[in-house]
Design an enzyme around this catalytic site. Structure first.
Site: not given
Ligand code: RB5
Length: 146
Positions: A8-9, A65, A67, A98, A133
């Protein structure tokens, strides 16, 4: 080896550096976007990369993204996809050995680019061990029918 990649961005800068890293290793990349830092929604990129892996257009997928969580959750909704979020090389390695993960996700807000490269390299170097596994992965696949 062909890898589908998406973000994503929030993951744009990491994605560009990861692509460069992988191309230097001779790996073919297909980039499913995003292509700008304009705010966007991560599920579409998780889906696109997951479908490329599912239909064997790509061997493996990489997702980024903030996280790694949201985009991997989206990818894991696609049948046959085993996406793992990693912030350390050991988990990445074990997830392939695994769990035979076919998509690796990480968070650009969580791991710096050099650690991200180590995570990716550990994952790519690892091989699925099969045996007991495989039986467990078959059990996961059965849950997809629930
Ligand atoms: C975007 O702000 C953020 O929510 C996204 O990049 C990601 O971390 C979501 O899980």
């Amino acid at each position: 080896m062909k890898i589908a990649i998406g973000c994503d961005h929030v993951g744009i800068e990491h994605k560009d550096l990861v692509i460069k890293h992988l191309q230097e290793k001779g790996i073919e990349i297909e980039d499913f976007g995003a292509h700008s830092s304009e705010r966007t929604d991560y599920p579409q990129y998780g889906l696109a990369v997951a479908q490329a892996v599912q239909n064997q257009h790509a061997d493996l997928g990489l997702l980024i993204c903030g996280t790694g969580v949201g985009i991997s959750l989206a990818a894991n909704k696609v049948k046959g996809i085993r996406a793992v979020v990693c912030s350390d090389p050991y988990t990445a390695q074990l997830s392939k050995q695994h769990n035979n993960t076919n998509i690796l996700a990480f968070g650009s807000r969580v791991v710096g680019i050099e650690l991200a490269k180590m995570i990716i390299d550990s994952w790519l170097d690892a091989e699925f061990e099969g045996g007991r596994h495989q039986n467990r992965i078959d059990q996961i696949a059965a849950i997809e029918e629930v």
